[in-house]
Each structure stands twice: as structure tokens, then as C-alpha cells.
Design an enzyme around this catalytic site. Structure first.
Site, PDB file in Angstrom:
ATOM      1  N   ASN A  45       0.830  -1.200   0.000  1.00 52.55           N
ATOM      2  CA  ASN A  45       0.000   0.000   0.000  1.00 52.55           C
ATOM      3  C   ASN A  45       0.867   1.252   0.000  1.00 52.55           C
ATOM      4  O   ASN A  45       1.648   1.429  -0.930  1.00 52.55           O
ATOM      5  CB  ASN A  45      -1.085  -0.036   1.085  1.00 52.55           C
ATOM      6  CG  ASN A  45      -0.636  -0.223   2.500  1.00 52.55           C
ATOM      7  OD1 ASN A  45      -0.144  -1.290   2.871  1.00 52.55           O
ATOM      8  ND2 ASN A  45      -0.830   0.790   3.344  1.00 52.55           N
ATOM      9  N   ASP A  46       0.762   2.134   0.950  1.00 54.36           N
ATOM     10  CA  ASP A  46       1.313   3.486   0.856  1.00 54.36           C
ATOM     11  C   ASP A  46       2.778   3.541   0.433  1.00 54.36           C
ATOM     12  O   ASP A  46       3.614   2.791   0.957  1.00 54.36           O
ATOM     13  CB  ASP A  46       1.238   4.191   2.218  1.00 54.36           C
ATOM     14  CG  ASP A  46      -0.127   4.155   2.849  1.00 54.36           C
ATOM     15  OD1 ASP A  46      -1.033   3.502   2.303  1.00 54.36           O
ATOM     16  OD2 ASP A  46      -0.284   4.772   3.920  1.00 54.36           O
TER      17      ASP A  46
END
Length: 558
Positions: A45-46
Site C-alpha cells: 500500500n502506501d
């Protein structure tokens, strides 16, 4: 580097489709991308702490080393020399400290202290899921790849005290240095129901003190995640180091909330640590300035001093199910890196894929000054339509025929949903049909409409995924935004098409929309690409360039 070429041949079987290398298992993995960053497997993710240091680009990211679903969150680490091809390293941080990160090494940033010493600031979750701020250092600064990182023995360096909710205290920003020589960071939080960028100061980058006042807050939003604060030049495309302040600069504050990336532009008084927004402040609205009006979240930027530019990454999550992720063995992409600068009007940002993408371009098709009558479409032949870079500009000569819209305060996303690509108007919809099947049962439409408003013409940009797949269980959202663009001039569109992701840039980067799509029919060589005009009025294709794209190399470090 000949050894690398031999090594690649040993581990990969490839075939050629329209002159482009394609992995032999693409038939089994039709949604895996060719030139967007993703690990070989598992959850991502991020983006965290991207940086350029001693000739090497580093990308850290939220990563589960053990599976394709969220959990065991570590800091994945990859390095590159061109932002295109990447070597995958071992995770830089793993959750193993009961007192401050055993339940996850969450998001954060890197800062290069005094141009010589990089540090990682990150949020950890302890056994009670309390969010705490921590620091890590390179184990060996002489290692050009910075492969190993050591967590400081004094962690955690910041804890949620007083009015800070222990579950709403995360994502420290890149630090910047003020005129007093002290470093500053902001941390995302929610105080008394207000989204807040808490401000902290430090003389050494290790010991931090909270400011009495936050850098900024909003009473109209909830929790702020992944704040980013940086300067932009008043003119030109050059980027600025995060610590630059001065009369010819403005500042951007970006926060993540409501599954969107909102930002404001304003003036920063570095001596008083006051940030004043110019224009609309943060709120929850589809008309609020956003980095991207589609599927794009938890972004992070960095200053690339090698090319004097600011580069932006964003997490592009999946639109299918967790069970699909298990079947694929992976989940999550990073957007293609974008250069960011202030528009000529100084009212918004402009984003554009970094120039290095041109290294991947191969076979090209060009069309100029081509008339496109109403309710017609034109196939773009001879390129790999599932793996392409397309730039097209449209010219309109009959603006007086535009449909009338009574208000300039219309929700653009709602308008795109009501007037999708199948709904004919006068000037529009016109644009691209991407990832289309041979019979158009599946297609993703990226298009414009032009309206005559009370005071000016309005250009609406839409990304319509409603017909993107015959699969029923995948997301098929429709995105929309108005462009600050005069339709008396050409209306340009660019789309990066990469199997299951479409990144589109309207008005040369004035509005960006990222979509995830999961066609069943329009995959690999069974994909078509069209320019279309579903309006009633004739328009002109001023210029179109489309390229097949080669595949980037994303490989473990041998």
C-alpha cells in the site's frame, strides 16, 4: 551490466506481441502491470519515504512479506537509477519491537539531514495498537544502496499524550528546516473532531517538541493521514527542496482523508510557522482540489535534486476482492511517478509523468488533423493496446452548439455518472476508449464534454468504468472533474494504459484520474484502442501520438 542480461534470460520466459516483450505467464496474470511499480508478489500500500541520495532513487512502501492481504506491515525497499527499472531489496523495517512497532511499521517519511545523513521517521503500533513515532538510521552509510536500517534504541521518540487520541497519531512528514535552524515535521491527527497537522520542532532530527499550535487544521473534516508539506516555485516547472522558503514560493499542504488526496495552496511564514490558505480550505467536496479524482491515495512526494523537480507517488489499490488478491498472489500498485509544479494561474498544481517514461516507448502511431464526425469512432491500429502511452488533442470549431448548464457549482462526478460515455450530447462525449474488447462489450472511456455555463464554457473530464468488465464483482466507478481550460484552444488528453490500470491526464495535467479495471475479454493481445466522438457535432483530432510500451525490469537484487 551484461551479467544482468544473462541472469534475466535465465529466470524469465518471454514472447513478443506487436514488437513488445511480454512475460510468458501474462495469460495467467492478465492484470499484472508492465511499467507500474509492484513487488513480485504480496500486499503493498502506501509509498513511504521516497528519496534521491548519492545517485540512487529509493522507494519504501507498506508491504506484507507473507501474503497478498493487509498484515505484518513492514517497509518494503527498492532502488532505481531511472525511476523505471527497480531492484527489490529486503524490507528496511519489520515489526518486531513489542514496545513500539510489533503491530506494524506504518507510514512515514525520509529526511536527509544536512544533505548528508538520511533518517526514517515512521509510525509504529505497540501491543495495544497505540500509535508511536520512531526513528531509524542506515546501518552503513558507505553502502550505496542503504540496504540495512537500524531502529534507534531510544524509540519511541514521540507518544500520544494530552489531547491526542492514541489511535489517531500517525504518518510523520519529511522534515524541513526553518530560518532558526530547527527542523519541523507535521504528523496527521484529529483533535476535537478536527483534521489536524500537528507541528513538531527539533534541533537534531531526533528529539522533537510539539508546537503549541498546529500547522493547520479543519473543522470540516475528520482524521488527516499522510500529510505532506512542501514549497513550489511561483513560475516554471522546477521543483524546490523541502526547506526552501522565500518571496517567489508558495506552499502546498496535502492530506489524505475520505479515501481522497486533497490539497490546498497558500503562503507559509517560516518565522512564525503560520500557513495561510489562498482560496478554499479543506472540506469534503468533489470540487475541492485533489491530486487525483480517481483511485489514488496516501501519496508521498520528494525533491529530486539531480533533476531539480518534485516527484509524486501514490498508492493505487485494487477494485476487486480479497479472494481475487489471494488468487493473484498480490495486491496494490504504485502510480507512475509524476512531476509536480504550480500552474500558470497559481491556483492549482499540474502533474505529468516523469520524462523517463519515454525510454519505454517503442512502436508509434501518429494521426494529425483528422476529422471525427459525430457518433463515430476510429481505431488506433498497430500498437499494443493493453500496454500503451497515448497523447491526443481535440479541436472544436462550433462552441456555440454546446449544451447549456445552469450552474457552475454542479458536482462533476455526479454529472459524469448521469452523462456517461453512452449518453450523447452536443460537444461530447469525446475521447479514448481504452482496454476495449473487439465487439466493445468491454471498454473504459476517458472523455470530455463541453458545456456553456452562465459565465463561461465548462470542460468536464470523466473516466467511465461502467462497461469496463463483464465481471460483476469488480468496482466500476465513474470519476469526474472540471478542467480550468478554455475550449477555444485545443483540449489535450493523455492516458497511460497498463493492463489493469489507466492513468489519465486532462489539460496537460490540470486534472488526473486513475482507474483500476479488470476486463475478461479485453486482455493482452485481445485489447483494442479507439478515439471516439459520441456527440452530435463534428470535431477534429489535432494531433495523436500513441506508443506501444516496453516492460520495465523489476527484479530482486542478485
Amino acid at each position: 551490466m551484461m551479467w544482468l542480461g544473462r541472469w534475466v534470460v535465465c529466470v524469465c520466459l518471454v514472447m513478443v506481441v506487436n514488437g513488445v516483450r511480454v512475460d510468458a505467464d501474462d495469460e495467467l496474470q492478465p492484470y499484472r502491470t508492465a511499467f507500474h511499480f509492484q513487488p513480485l508478489k504480496n500486499w503493498m500500500n502506501d509509498p513511504n519515504g521516497p528519496m534521491y541520495f548519492n545517485g540512487v532513487y529509493h522507494l519504501f512502501y507498506q508491504y506484507n512479506p507473507y501474503g497478498p492481504l493487509w498484515g505484518n506491515i513492514s517497509w518494503g525497499h527498492s532502488i532505481s537509477y531511472d525511476l523505471i527499472n527497480w531492484f527489490l531489496l529486503q524490507p528496511a523495517l519489520t515489526p518486531n519491537q513489542p514496545t513500539y512497532d510489533i503491530n506494524g511499521c506504518l507510514s512515514g517519511s525520509t529526511t536527509i539531514l544536512n544533505a548528508a545523513k538520511p533518517i526514517i521517521l515512521y509510525t509504529g503500533q505497540d501491543l495495544n495498537n497505540t500509535q508511536l513515532q520512531n526513528i531509524a538510521f542506515p546501518k552503513n552509510l558507505s553502502d550505496p544502496l542503504l540496504r540495512h536500517w537500524i531502529k534507534w534504541s531510544g524509540n519511541p521518540i514521540l507518544t500520544p499524550i494530552n489531547d491526542i487520541n492514541p489511535a489517531q497519531f500517525r504518518d510523520p512528514s519529511t522534515a524541513w528546516k526553518g530560518p532558526d535552524g530547527k527542523w519541523r515535521i507535521v504528523i496527521g491527527s484529529e483533535i476535537d473532531g478536527h483534521g489536524t497537522a500537528l507541528l513538531y520542532r527539533s534541533t537534531d532530527g531526533i528529539n522533537w517538541t510539539r508546537s503549541e499550535k498546529p500547522l493547520h487544521f479543519s473543522s470540516k473534516t475528520g482524521m488527516w493521514e499522510c500529510p505532506d508539506f512542501y514549497p513550489v516555485a511561483n513560475d516554471g516547472k522546477r521543483g524546490l527542496d523541502t526547506s526552501v522558503q522565500g518571496n517567489n514560493t508558495m506552499h502546498v499542504l496535502k492530506t489524505s482523508y475520505n479515501s481522497r488526496e486533497y490539497y490546498v495552496i497558500g503562503n507559509y511564514d517560516a518565522k512564525a510557522d503560520r500557513f495561510g490558505v489562498i482560496g478554499n480550505d479543506f472540506t469534503v467536496s468533489s470540487t475541492q482540489l485533489q491530486y487525483d479524482y480517481g483511485r489514488f491515495y496516501a501519496s508521498k512526494s520528494f525533491y529530486d535534486n539531480a533533476k531539480q523537480r518534485r516527484v509524486l507517488w501514490g498508492w493505487v489499490n485494487e477494485g476487486d476482492s480479497g479472494s481475487d488478491a489471494v488468487k493473484k498472489g498480490w495486491s496494490g500498485l504504485q502510480s507512475f511517478p509524476r512531476s509536480v509544479w504550480l500552474s500558470d494561474t497559481r491556483k492549482q498544481l499540474v502533474q505529468w509523468p516523469v520524462d523517463e517514461i519515454e525510454k519505454l516507448r517503442t512502436k508509434q502511431v501518429n494521426i494529425t488533423n483528422r476529422e471525427l464526425k459525430g457518433r463515430t469512432l476510429l481505431e488506433i491500429p498497430s500498437i499494443t493496446a493493453s500496454q500503451a502511452d497515448v497523447e491526443v488533442s481535440f479541436s472544436l470549431s462550433n462552441l456555440n452548439e454546446a449544451d447549456v448548464i445552469n450552474s457552475e457549482m454542479v458536482d462533476p462526478q455526479l454529472l459524469c455518472a448521469q452523462k456517461n460515455a453512452s449518453v450523447s450530447g452536443s460537444l461530447g462525449p469525446f475521447g479514448l476508449l481504452v482496454l476495449a474488447s473487439k465487439n466493445l462489450t468491454e471498454r473504459t472511456a476517458v472523455f470530455f464534454r463541453v458545456f456553456k455555463g452562465p459565465n463561461k464554457f465548462l470542460v468536464l473530464m470523466c473516466s467511465d468504468q461502467s462497461k469496463s468488465s463483464i465481471a460483476q464483482e469488480v468496482d466500476k466507478s465513474i470519476y469526474g472533474a472540471f478542467l480550468d481550460l478554455d475550449p477555444h484552444h485545443n483540449i489535450p488528453l493523455r492516458s497511460l494504459i497498463d493492463h489493469s490500470i489507466v492513468e489519465s491526464f486532462g489539460g496537460e495535467g490540470l486534472a488526473c484520474m486513475t482507474a483500476r479495471v479488470y476486463p475478461k475479454l479485453a486482455t493482452n493481445e485481445d485489447t483494442k484502442l479507439y478515439v471516439f466522438n459520441n456527440g452530435t457535432q463534428t470535431l477534429s483530432i489535432s494531433n495523436l501520438n500513441a506508443w506501444s510500451m516496453n516492460k520495465a525490469k523489476i527484479l530482486p537484487l542478485p
